[in-house]
Every structure is written in structure tokens, then in C-alpha cells.
Motif scaffolding. Structure first.
Motif, PDB file in Angstrom:
ATOM      1  N   VAL A 148       0.706  -1.525   0.183  1.00 35.11           N
ATOM      2  CA  VAL A 148       0.014  -0.360  -0.140  1.00 35.11           C
ATOM      3  C   VAL A 148       0.900   1.273  -0.046  1.00 35.11           C
ATOM      4  CG1 VAL A 148      -1.552   1.516   1.273  1.00 35.11           C
ATOM      5  CG2 VAL A 148      -2.424  -0.999   1.124  1.00 35.11           C
ATOM      6  N   ARG A 149       2.131   1.806   1.148  1.00 34.46           N
ATOM      7  CA  ARG A 149       2.905   2.210   1.145  1.00 34.46           C
ATOM      8  C   ARG A 149       3.295   2.859  -0.883  1.00 34.46           C
ATOM      9  NH1 ARG A 149       6.630   2.524   5.934  1.00 34.46           N
ATOM     10  NH2 ARG A 149       6.870   5.167   5.150  1.00 34.46           N
ATOM     11  N   VAL A 182      -1.023   3.905   7.229  1.00 34.05           N
ATOM     12  CA  VAL A 182      -1.269   2.634   6.596  1.00 34.05           C
ATOM     13  C   VAL A 182      -1.731   1.713   8.001  1.00 34.05           C
ATOM     14  CG1 VAL A 182      -0.761   0.901   5.113  1.00 34.05           C
ATOM     15  CG2 VAL A 182      -0.468   3.191   4.536  1.00 34.05           C
TER      16      VAL A 182
END
Length: 200
Positions: A148-149, A182
């Protein structure tokens, strides 16, 4: 066989070391800006956890109780130094990227926690399964957060472009605050799923 699979499953999901037990948070937040860094860190922590747990289990009747923590630390230090040197030999660029975080695996609560809470009172086979489950659970978390990051922060996965050219990266996700954002999102979803499961 079924018992061993249950032990592995427990370490991966019901007793996930990061989302459920809140262990190993420093490395979780520090090395997840890139997928490859997260992968190598999770492999190092996983192998260290497995090796130290099995050794601890094999020696559980020979280590005096009052010297157990010192003995555990010596076992962990030996495993981490070995892993660090192998990383420098075979993956020097990754070793430079991870830097001191590899050495800090010595203080990772997951490794010591599994030795003290499980391996010291169970057979080598059970200890191996427990350490494997916890290691896989740790890897799942690091890989999920890093994917995700890296996508949101760079538009890549493992340095390969996955987003269209018009995508504008949000650099905050490549920074330390992005790790907290996140992680908090995943933690919220995890707790929501757990509370939903308890109601039903």
C-alpha cells in the motif's frame, strides 16, 4: 498433522504478532516504505524466530531457569549476526538499505517472546510450527503495509511501475507519518472484523 496446522494458523491470524499482540512495531513501521525491504526484513525476522525457537526447545531442559534470558539473548545474537553477515555477502544493496534495523532484530519482541512463551515449554516440532506461523503472520503484515505504501507513495511495487503515467504519487506514504496512517487503517479493519466475528 492437524495439530501442527492449527498451531501455524494460530500464529498467523488469531495471535498475529503485529495486529493482535502488538509486537515488532518498530520494524513494521520503519522498513515498509518499499516492498523489497519489507520482504527481506520479514525473512530475516522469520528465520531468526524459527531457528532460535527450535534451539531453545532443544535446550529447554538444560538451561537453568535463572540464566534463561541471558541464554536466549546469546542464541538470538548468534542467529542475527549470522543472518546479517549472509545478507551483506549475498544482498549488499539490501543490507545498506536496511542498515541498523537488521541488528535491531536482536531486540525484536517477537523473537524473544516466542522463546519465552512457547519454545521453552514445548517440543522442537511444535516450536517450529509456532515460530513458522508467527513468522508468516509477521510477513503478511509487512508485505500488506509495504504494498500500500509503495503504490501510493511511488506508484510502484518492488520498484516496478504499476500505476498509469498520470498517477501523482502521494509522498507522505513514503515518509514515517505514512507508515502510521497505513498501519492505523489496517488495525482499524482488523479490529472491526474481530468485533464483527464476536457479535456473530
Amino acid at each position: 498433522m492437524v495439530k501442527n496446522l492449527k498451531i501455524i494458523w494460530r500464529g498467523m491470524i488469531p495471535e498475529n504478532p503485529v495486529f493482535i499482540l502488538a509486537l515488532g512495531l518498530c520494524s513494521t513501521l520503519a522498513v515498509t516504505s518499499k516492498v523489497e525491504n519489507a520482504f527481506f526484513m520479514s525473512v530475516i525476522v522469520g528465520l531468526t524466530t524459527i531457528v532460535t525457537s527450535v534451539i531453545c526447545s532443544l535446550l529447554r531442559f538444560k538451561i537453568p531457569f535463572r540464566f534463561r534470558l541471558l541464554s536466549y539473548m546469546l542464541i538470538i545474537v548468534t542467529a542475527v549476526i549470522t543472518a546479517e553477515q549472509l545478507l551483506k555477502v549475498f544482498f549488499p544493496e539490501i543490507a545498506r538499505e536496511l542498515g541498523a534495523y537488521v541488528s535491531l532484530v536482536v531486540t525484536n519482541c517477537i523473537v524473544m517472546g516466542r522463546m519465552e512463551a512457547y519454545a521453552s515449554s514445548h517440543s522442537p516440532k511444535e516450536s517450529f510450527c509456532d515460530a513458522l506461523g508467527v513468522s508468516l503472520g509477521y510477513m503478511m503484515v509487512l508485505m500488506a503495509i509495504s504494498v500500500v505504501r509503495e503504490i501510493l507513495g511511488n506508484g510502484t511495487v518492488w520498484n516496478l511501475a504499476v500505476m498509469p503515467e498520470e498517477f501523482t504519487p502521494c509522498r507522505v506514504f513514503s515518509s514515517p507519518p505514512g507508515a502510521f496512517i497505513v498501519f492505523a487503517g489496517f488495525l482499524f479493519v482488523t479490529n472491526w472484523i474481530r468485533s464483527f466475528g464476536r457479535r456473530n
